[in-house]
Design an enzyme around this catalytic site. Structure first.
Site, PDB file in Angstrom:
ATOM      1  N   SER A 109      28.272  23.282 -22.846  1.00  0.00           N
ATOM      2  CA  SER A 109      28.618  22.412 -21.748  1.00  0.00           C
ATOM      3  C   SER A 109      29.658  21.404 -22.178  1.00  0.00           C
ATOM      4  O   SER A 109      29.874  21.182 -23.366  1.00  0.00           O
ATOM      5  CB  SER A 109      27.385  21.691 -21.244  1.00  0.00           C
ATOM      6  OG  SER A 109      26.498  22.604 -20.669  1.00  0.00           O
ATOM      7  N   SER A 152      19.089  24.061 -26.667  1.00  0.00           N
ATOM      8  CA  SER A 152      19.199  23.111 -25.563  1.00  0.00           C
ATOM      9  C   SER A 152      20.631  23.043 -25.073  1.00  0.00           C
ATOM     10  O   SER A 152      21.578  23.300 -25.823  1.00  0.00           O
ATOM     11  CB  SER A 152      18.780  21.714 -26.031  1.00  0.00           C
ATOM     12  OG  SER A 152      19.778  21.153 -26.878  1.00  0.00           O
ATOM     13  N   ASP A 153      20.796  22.699 -23.787  1.00  0.00           N
ATOM     14  CA  ASP A 153      22.129  22.334 -23.338  1.00  0.00           C
ATOM     15  C   ASP A 153      22.524  21.075 -24.109  1.00  0.00           C
ATOM     16  O   ASP A 153      21.668  20.328 -24.610  1.00  0.00           O
ATOM     17  CB  ASP A 153      22.149  22.086 -21.834  1.00  0.00           C
ATOM     18  CG  ASP A 153      23.537  22.260 -21.246  1.00  0.00           C
ATOM     19  OD1 ASP A 153      24.514  22.232 -22.012  1.00  0.00           O
ATOM     20  OD2 ASP A 153      23.644  22.435 -20.020  1.00  0.00           O
ATOM     21  N   CYS A 154      23.822  20.834 -24.196  1.00  0.00           N
ATOM     22  CA  CYS A 154      24.310  19.827 -25.139  1.00  0.00           C
ATOM     23  C   CYS A 154      23.907  18.418 -24.729  1.00  0.00           C
ATOM     24  O   CYS A 154      24.309  17.929 -23.667  1.00  0.00           O
ATOM     25  CB  CYS A 154      25.807  19.966 -25.308  1.00  0.00           C
ATOM     26  SG  CYS A 154      26.251  21.543 -26.049  1.00  0.00           S
TER      27      CYS A 154
END
Length: 817
Positions: free
Chosen positions: A1, A335-337
């Site tokens: 992201s 995880s997304d950033c």
């Protein structure tokens, strides 16, 4: 992201940050030194090691490789990974839980950067993939330079082709260029693509990144793209999936129920997606399940948002329970950033501290933390939450060291399969010559053409005859669109770039006084992008006014070309006879200008079909973007969402709409229908019926798909007849329609599709074999997927509203007890 912090404009030196006593976050600095992946050091002037277990690399570090069993290639991967983790201290372990992993130089493990992007080509987003700067030749003197990569059309374009072989070929091309970059010390092996969130709402800013609104189509895109990225020929299946080699590692994201970025203050960092279990199973999870089960993806990314109150990255049921146990993930979860930091700083979930959030995600099944913001803690600049707070979480008893071991096991097993430790000889010869190859550029051009959708063609205005129109006027803000508009988001520098104007000028002269005008309009990354949802579905007002003015003044109907990801309400153009043709070009990538010209001048007959519904602007005033329901809510006045649950007056172009320069019709011998009897085996389920639709429910209304062997099929052929004088490609979309008496069922749902090329005046036979449980299954209120008894329908529609053709036949389903 992309970066998540609003403080990107903060100009603060690292030295001054070190003097601060409090924790401060700023975006990750792009100037941080970039080491090669296998040697842990900068590439300039150093040997580039493409594998960890290289004896010369160990020797250069003063180590004896034979001492470490993790470098013994004769041992199973599991044994080797246990040995590697066994050598590491707890401090070394937690330092490898972030996307910029420190490695453990003490025992020969180099640093590794996990974050790379490859949404529709190698992207400069993230710290790993580094293209050379042509303005700084001295920086790459003496070694191979790579200035560009192949930029394919955006995902929404590729989805419009409905061509599974194209999707896989794009993945294969991208992974080849990725391997070449890795060999040159300019890239990694792990890519956080594709984005497979369903476009639930037409305002979502990231629609361009996704394959559209249908969960099945999105899932099939995921399976094919992932297979293209990951599969090593000859190793598509393996008795031990955890030893199956990978060309590169793909990642299906963002799990789950993520499709709000920033809509009137409702941001993805704080949004709580309140989702019914039926919608979760039927829509939000289905593409991810297909990606894991059928694509064998090696990684899933959890999203920022909460789902029913719990952060997605901290929900053990969603991660360990569903992805790993139920679906059987052979890989790791990332995880997304900054999603873990968001739990503490934005969502403030349960009042958790940073240490408690770290422990929560590890126990839930998260393996890797992407952190893209600098955090200055105790005078030390760090980035990733898990690497920062993991040690304290273990020391304070918030999580077990074995939780860290499990995470590292999933990570290093993936790297083993990628050849990171041992190399992968079949790909080691790839180099700069395999990037931007003629084959890849040709594929990018063909992919862009396949995804273009002809929305309107009144009077057969298109294709244009260059001999008839020796000169044309080219107008509009996107006529000379820069790379950022044509390429969209998550991209690198393209091999070559042609603007729409340049493409058109190869066929005709461009003049402001011609008899025909081609107008290039649409929207761009300022309006739809990650972090920004749309406020309306309209063209910018100045464009609408300009188009109407030009059309009124033109002696001939004009051609309108729309560049966008999501749908736009262009009702004013659809109903205006002075606007003769409308072509949706999406964001077609580096070859977009040439692709547009090929379609406009008839070298290619458009065959794309819309992968999402284009709504009129009035639709968005009927339902807030934050409402997660798919089905209509009469009590709230909410209409349904997507073609599966909305069939009202606010549709401009239906899902699957697309015209051609020829006419296709269907013929099939299955018109009388068929009957199928399934053995219920005592596993009957209740079924919701519409009020008054049945006098009495049958003794066995439905069966549970999960408890049935599901071997029965419905087989049929359809003849696609090209009734025109132009060769062309056409996509056959197969829908099923549930029994009309069933309540809450989809209006229809895509269950299969094939794209076929048909010569002018010819015909092509397309065969389908539909598994009864898969294609006639619906999700009940209980969240069970069931096959209902009664008469369902198989429906085929050609998507051409100017010359519609459809065939359908009934399928009666009975159950034996």
């Amino acid at each position: 992201s992309q970066p998540t912090m609003a403080s990107s404009a903060m100009h603060v030196s690292i030295l001054s940050l070190l003097l601060l006593a409090t924790t401060v976050s700023i975006p990750r600095a792009s100037s941080r030194a970039v080491p090669s992946q296998a040697d842990g050091g900068a590439t300039g002037g150093k040997a580039v090691y493409t594998k960890v277990c290289d004896a010369s690399r160990f020797m250069a570090a003063g180590l004896d490789m034979s001492k470490y069993r993790y470098c013994n290639a004769s041992l199973p991967y599991g044994d080797r990974v246990r040995d590697l983790i066994g050598w590491m201290t707890v401090e070394e372990k937690v330092s490898n839980l972030g996307d910029w992993a420190d490695g453990a130089p003490r025992v020969g493990l180099p640093q590794y950067k996990w974050w790379s992007e490859a949404l529709h080509g190698l992207s400069s987003t993230g710290p790993t993939t580094k293209f050379d700067d042509p303005k700084k030749p001295r920086l790459h003197s003496g070694r191979a330079a790579v200035f560009n990569g192949t930029v394919f059309a955006n995902v929404i374009n590729s989805a419009a082709s409905f061509n599974e072989s194209l999707w896989k070929s794009i993945g294969q091309a991208i992974s080849t260029e990725a391997r070449a970059m890795y060999n040159l010390g300019k890239g990694g092996l792990t890519y956080w693509s594709p984005n497979i969130n369903v476009v639930r709402d037409p305002r979502w800013g990231r629609a361009l990144e996704t394959p559209g609104e249908d969960p099945f189509v999105v899932g099939r895109y995921a399976v094919n793209f992932v297979r293209g990225m990951q599969d090593v020929p000859g190793h598509e299946v393996a008795s031990d999936p955890m030893s199956r080699p990978l060309k590169t590692s793909a990642c299906c994201k963002h799990y789950a129920a993520y499709d709000v970025d920033d809509w009137y203050g409702h941001t993805r960092f704080k949004f709580d997606a309140r989702v019914e279990e039926r919608d979760m199973v039927e829509t939000f999870q289905r593409p991810f399940e297909m990606c894991v089960r059928h694509g064998d993806v090696s990684r899933v990314m959890c999203s920022y948002n909460r789902v029913n109150g719990i952060p997605a990255c901290a929900d053990a049921r969603l991660l360990s329970g569903t992805i790993r146990r139920d679906w059987g993930l052979h890989g790791y979860i990332v995880s997304d950033c900054d999603a873990v930091r968001v739990m503490t700083d934005n969502a403030t979930w349960l009042g958790y501290t940073a240490v408690e959030s770290t422990a929560a995600v590890l126990k839930a099944g998260l393996d890797l933390d992407c952190g893209e913001s600098w955090i200055v803690q105790d005078g030390k600049p760090v980035m990733d939450f898990l690497t920062t707070y993991g040690l304290e979480a273990v020391q304070k008893g918030k999580t077990r060291e074995s939780d860290v071991d499990n995470a590292l096991t999933n990570l290093y097993m993936t790297l083993m399969r990628l050849g990171y430790f041992d190399g992968m000889p079949r790909y080691e010869s790839l180099n700069e010559k395999d990037i931007c190859s003629d084959d890849h550029r040709s594929l990018a051009l063909d992919g862009a053409r396949q995804g273009m959708v002809l929305l309107k063609n009144h009077g057969g205005l298109l294709p244009l005859d260059p001999n008839k129109y020796g000169a044309v006027a080219v107008r509009g803000p996107h006529a000379e669109a820069p790379e950022k508009i044509m390429d969209g988001d998550y991209t690198g520098p393209p091999c070559r770039y042609e603007t729409p104007r340049e493409g058109i000028s190869k066929d005709v002269n461009i003049s402001h006084h011609a008899n025909l005008t081609i107008y290039f309009g649409g929207i761009n990354m300022h309006i739809e992008r990650e972090g920004n949802d749309r406020e309306d579905l309209l063209l910018p007002k100045n464009q609408t006014e300009e188009i109407l003015h030009i059309a009124a003044a033109s002696p001939n109907p004009i051609v309108l070309v729309i560049l966008s990801g999501g749908g736009i309400d262009i009702s004013f153009a659809q109903g205006n006879p002075k606007i003769g043709a409308i072509l949706w070009a999406g964001y077609p990538g580096g070859e977009g200008g040439n692709a547009i010209a090929d379609v406009i001048f008839g070298r290619y007959s458009p065959g794309g079909r819309l992968p999402l519904t284009w709504f009129k602007n009035k639709y968005i005033h009927q339902i807030p973007m934050t409402s997660m329901e798919l089905r209509p809510r009469p009590d709230h006045g909410y209409p349904g969402r997507t073609y599966k649950f909305y069939d009202g007056p606010e549709m401009l172009y239906r899902f699957g709409h697309g015209l051609s320069y020829t006419k296709f019709r269907y013929e099939t011998s299955a018109g009388n229908g068929t009957a199928v009897t399934l053995a219920a085996g005592g596993h009957c389920k209740r079924l919701s019926y519409k009020a008054g639709a049945v006098d009495a429910a049958p003794s066995c209304p439905a069966i549970d798909v999960a408890s049935h062997s599901c071997k029965e099929t419905v087989d049929f052929n359809v003849s696609v007849v090209n009734g025109g004088d132009v060769d062309g490609s056409h996509t056959v979309l197969v829908y099923t329609v549930p029994p009309p008496e069933v309540a809450g069922a989809p209006i229809k749902q895509v269950v299969a599709f094939q794209r076929v090329f048909v010569k002018a005046g010819g015909a092509a036979t397309v065969g389908f074999s539909l598994k009864v449980c898969e294609v006639f299954g619906i999700v009940e209120k209980t969240a069970y997927t069931v096959v209902p008894s009664g008469v369902s329908t198989v429906l085929l529609e050609n998507g051409d509203t100017s010359s519609p053709s459809s065939v359908s036949f009934p399928v009666k389903i009975n159950f034996s007890t």
